[in-house]
Design a protein around this motif. Sequence first.
Motif, PDB file in Angstrom:
ATOM      1  N   ILE A   1       0.872  -1.166   0.000  1.00  0.00           N
ATOM      2  CA  ILE A   1       0.000   0.000   0.000  1.00  0.00           C
ATOM      3  C   ILE A   1       0.915   1.223   0.000  1.00  0.00           C
ATOM      4  O   ILE A   1       1.626   1.456   0.981  1.00  0.00           O
ATOM      5  N   PRO A   2       0.938   1.995  -1.065  1.00  0.00           N
ATOM      6  CA  PRO A   2       1.841   3.150  -1.136  1.00  0.00           C
ATOM      7  C   PRO A   2       1.427   4.249  -0.150  1.00  0.00           C
ATOM      8  O   PRO A   2       0.266   4.332   0.260  1.00  0.00           O
ATOM      9  N   PHE A   3       2.386   5.074   0.229  1.00  0.00           N
ATOM     10  CA  PHE A   3       2.088   6.249   1.039  1.00  0.00           C
ATOM     11  C   PHE A   3       1.131   7.162   0.268  1.00  0.00           C
ATOM     12  O   PHE A   3       1.316   7.402  -0.918  1.00  0.00           O
ATOM     13  N   THR A   4       0.114   7.658   0.961  1.00  0.00           N
ATOM     14  CA  THR A   4      -0.765   8.670   0.373  1.00  0.00           C
ATOM     15  C   THR A   4      -0.659   9.985   1.141  1.00  0.00           C
ATOM     16  O   THR A   4      -1.226  10.994   0.710  1.00  0.00           O
ATOM     17  N   ILE A   5       0.031   9.973   2.274  1.00  0.00           N
ATOM     18  CA  ILE A   5       0.207  11.165   3.088  1.00  0.00           C
ATOM     19  C   ILE A   5       1.669  11.594   3.012  1.00  0.00           C
ATOM     20  O   ILE A   5       2.571  10.822   3.358  1.00  0.00           O
ATOM     21  N   SER A   6       1.898  12.810   2.556  1.00  0.00           N
ATOM     22  CA  SER A   6       3.258  13.322   2.435  1.00  0.00           C
ATOM     23  C   SER A   6       3.813  13.665   3.813  1.00  0.00           C
ATOM     24  O   SER A   6       3.071  13.734   4.802  1.00  0.00           O
ATOM     25  N   LYS A   7       5.115  13.917   3.874  1.00  0.00           N
ATOM     26  CA  LYS A   7       5.737  14.259   5.151  1.00  0.00           C
ATOM     27  C   LYS A   7       5.154  15.558   5.700  1.00  0.00           C
ATOM     28  O   LYS A   7       4.909  15.678   6.910  1.00  0.00           O
ATOM     29  N   GLU A   8       4.928  16.535   4.837  1.00  0.00           N
ATOM     30  CA  GLU A   8       4.373  17.811   5.280  1.00  0.00           C
ATOM     31  C   GLU A   8       2.963  17.618   5.856  1.00  0.00           C
ATOM     32  O   GLU A   8       2.614  18.206   6.898  1.00  0.00           O
ATOM     33  N   GLU A   9       2.166  16.792   5.189  1.00  0.00           N
ATOM     34  CA  GLU A   9       0.817  16.504   5.686  1.00  0.00           C
ATOM     35  C   GLU A   9       0.875  15.740   7.000  1.00  0.00           C
ATOM     36  O   GLU A   9       0.062  15.962   7.902  1.00  0.00           O
ATOM     37  N   ALA A  10       1.854  14.837   7.123  1.00  0.00           N
ATOM     38  CA  ALA A  10       1.998  14.058   8.347  1.00  0.00           C
ATOM     39  C   ALA A  10       2.377  14.949   9.524  1.00  0.00           C
ATOM     40  O   ALA A  10       1.859  14.790  10.638  1.00  0.00           O
ATOM     41  N   VAL A  11       3.279  15.893   9.291  1.00  0.00           N
ATOM     42  CA  VAL A  11       3.687  16.820  10.356  1.00  0.00           C
ATOM     43  C   VAL A  11       2.486  17.649  10.813  1.00  0.00           C
ATOM     44  O   VAL A  11       2.237  17.802  12.020  1.00  0.00           O
ATOM     45  N   ALA A  12       1.717  18.179   9.850  1.00  0.00           N
ATOM     46  CA  ALA A  12       0.554  19.004  10.190  1.00  0.00           C
ATOM     47  C   ALA A  12      -0.493  18.192  10.946  1.00  0.00           C
ATOM     48  O   ALA A  12      -1.079  18.663  11.927  1.00  0.00           O
ATOM     49  N   ALA A  13      -0.719  16.945  10.496  1.00  0.00           N
ATOM     50  CA  ALA A  13      -1.715  16.097  11.152  1.00  0.00           C
ATOM     51  C   ALA A  13      -1.285  15.738  12.565  1.00  0.00           C
ATOM     52  O   ALA A  13      -2.111  15.696  13.487  1.00  0.00           O
ATOM     53  N   PHE A  14       0.018  15.493  12.755  1.00  0.00           N
ATOM     54  CA  PHE A  14       0.485  15.144  14.093  1.00  0.00           C
ATOM     55  C   PHE A  14       0.363  16.330  15.044  1.00  0.00           C
ATOM     56  O   PHE A  14      -0.059  16.172  16.196  1.00  0.00           O
TER      57      PHE A  14
ATOM     58  N   MET B   1       2.042   6.828  12.825  1.00  0.00           N
ATOM     59  CA  MET B   1       0.913   7.327  12.040  1.00  0.00           C
ATOM     60  C   MET B   1       0.716   6.423  10.828  1.00  0.00           C
ATOM     61  O   MET B   1       1.680   6.064  10.147  1.00  0.00           O
ATOM     62  N   ASN B   2      -0.516   6.031  10.609  1.00  0.00           N
ATOM     63  CA  ASN B   2      -0.866   5.271   9.420  1.00  0.00           C
ATOM     64  C   ASN B   2      -0.596   6.132   8.194  1.00  0.00           C
ATOM     65  O   ASN B   2      -1.173   7.208   8.040  1.00  0.00           O
ATOM     66  N   GLY B   3       0.316   5.679   7.333  1.00  0.00           N
ATOM     67  CA  GLY B   3       0.722   6.468   6.173  1.00  0.00           C
ATOM     68  C   GLY B   3      -0.309   6.528   5.076  1.00  0.00           C
ATOM     69  O   GLY B   3      -0.126   7.233   4.080  1.00  0.00           O
ATOM     70  N   GLN B   4      -1.418   5.800   5.248  1.00  0.00           N
ATOM     71  CA  GLN B   4      -2.506   5.844   4.274  1.00  0.00           C
ATOM     72  C   GLN B   4      -3.686   6.664   4.780  1.00  0.00           C
ATOM     73  O   GLN B   4      -4.268   7.460   4.038  1.00  0.00           O
ATOM     74  N   THR B   5      -4.039   6.493   6.075  1.00  0.00           N
ATOM     75  CA  THR B   5      -5.235   7.140   6.615  1.00  0.00           C
ATOM     76  C   THR B   5      -4.944   8.335   7.514  1.00  0.00           C
ATOM     77  O   THR B   5      -5.836   9.145   7.774  1.00  0.00           O
ATOM     78  N   GLY B   6      -3.713   8.436   8.046  1.00  0.00           N
ATOM     79  CA  GLY B   6      -3.376   9.535   8.944  1.00  0.00           C
ATOM     80  C   GLY B   6      -3.694   9.261  10.403  1.00  0.00           C
ATOM     81  O   GLY B   6      -3.494  10.137  11.254  1.00  0.00           O
ATOM     82  N   LYS B   7      -4.173   8.077  10.729  1.00  0.00           N
ATOM     83  CA  LYS B   7      -4.485   7.745  12.118  1.00  0.00           C
ATOM     84  C   LYS B   7      -3.200   7.741  12.947  1.00  0.00           C
ATOM     85  O   LYS B   7      -2.199   7.150  12.559  1.00  0.00           O
ATOM     86  N   VAL B   8      -3.227   8.418  14.121  1.00  0.00           N
ATOM     87  CA  VAL B   8      -2.059   8.523  14.996  1.00  0.00           C
ATOM     88  C   VAL B   8      -2.287   7.678  16.250  1.00  0.00           C
ATOM     89  O   VAL B   8      -3.371   7.697  16.832  1.00  0.00           O
ATOM     90  N   VAL B   9      -1.284   6.931  16.660  1.00  0.00           N
ATOM     91  CA  VAL B   9      -1.372   6.150  17.890  1.00  0.00           C
ATOM     92  C   VAL B   9      -0.104   6.373  18.709  1.00  0.00           C
ATOM     93  O   VAL B   9       0.964   6.660  18.183  1.00  0.00           O
ATOM     94  N   GLY B  10      -0.245   6.240  20.008  1.00  0.00           N
ATOM     95  CA  GLY B  10       0.865   6.446  20.932  1.00  0.00           C
ATOM     96  C   GLY B  10       0.319   6.927  22.257  1.00  0.00           C
ATOM     97  O   GLY B  10      -0.873   7.234  22.393  1.00  0.00           O
TER      98      GLY B  10
END
Length: 342
Positions: free
Chosen positions: A97-110, A297-306
Motif C-alpha cells: 500500500i503506497p504512502f498517500t500522506i506526504s511528510k508535510e501533511e503528516a507533520v501538520a496532522a500530528f 501514524m498510518n501512512g494511508q489514513t493519517g491515524k495517529v497512535v501512541g
Amino acid sequence: MVIQYKCPNCGSDMAYDSESGHLSCPNCGRQDDIETFPEMNIIRKFDPDEAKEYHCENCGAVILTEAETTATHCSFCGAPVLLADRLTGDLAPAKVIPFTISKEEAVAAFKKWTKNGRLTPRGFTSGDRIKKMTGMYVPFWLYDIEGKADVAALATRVRSYTTGDTIYTETDFYDVRRELDLSYLKVPADASEKMDDELMDKLEPYNYGELKDFKMPYLAGYLAEKYDYDDEALFSRIESKIVPYIDSYIGSTISGYSTVSYTQKQIHTNKKNVYYTLLPVWMVYYDFDNKEHTFAMNGQTGKVVGKPPISAFKVIAWFTAIAASTFAIVKAISFAVGGVFW
C-alpha cells in the motif's frame, strides 16, 4: 544490489511522491509513471563479494545497513537507494500500500493531534518538538482465514406469571447446536521484530482496496525492512486475534434465551492465502520533558497512535470539575423534591 532511479532530464535521483503516485525528481520537477519508467535510467550495481556493504552510485560512499533494511538513504548525499537483493526471491513482497500522506501533511496532522489531548501538559502542544519523522514500509503478513466452529450449548427460557396469589416460574430447556463456516480476509500481523506489536495493531484499519502489486519504485525515498518472522511463526498470533470475533459471532447466533451454557465449542482455523505485504507508517519521535516519546501514524489514513504524557495537574482539575458538577446536580434534585441537602 543497489538500485537508484535517475531522472531522464537532469540525472538526479528520483523518489516516490505520495501525492501524485509517481516517481518525482526534486531537482527539475519531472514526474514519471512507475509502470513506464525508462529501463535505461534505472541504475543497478551488484558486487557478489559484498554481503552487507553497499556503495552509493552518486558519491561512492559506503552504505552500511542492518540486515533487515531493504530501502534507505545514503548518509552522505541523501540519495534514496533500494537494496534489491533483499527484495527478491523468498524476500520479495507480494503487495504494497503506497504512502498517500506526504511528510508535510503528516507533520501538520500530528501537530493537530497533539492539541486534542485534554490531559496532556500544556507545553506538550506548543512549539516544534518533532525530533524526527521517518516514513517507512513495515513488513506485514496478511492472512485469508477459513474457519469452522462446532458448538453445543444448553439454553433456557424463563417465564414468570401470576395466577391468583401464586407466582409461577416456568423454565424451558433447549439443546442448541451450531455448525458454522467462517472466513476472514486480510487479517494483518506485523513481521518486524523491532516494531511494537501493540502500536502496529492500533494503526489498523488500512484500506486493503488500495493494495497494489509490489514494485520497487514505491520504496524510493522511504525506509523499508524485510520480515523477521515468517507467516508460520505469526499464525498463532492471528488465531488469538480472530477468536474473540468468532466467539462474538457465535454468541450473536444464539439469542433470545435467558441463559446459555456451552457444553462444547470447537473452533478450527486454516490459512487459505497469505500475502507478504509492505504497509506505510510514519514513525514520529517527539521531545518533551527531556524524554523522547514515540508515536506512529498510518501512512494511508493519517491515524495517529501512541501514549502522550499526562499532566497530573489537569487530571486533578478534571476530577475536581466532575465532583463539583455531581454535587451541584444532586443538590438541585434534592431541592426539587423538597428535601434538604447538606
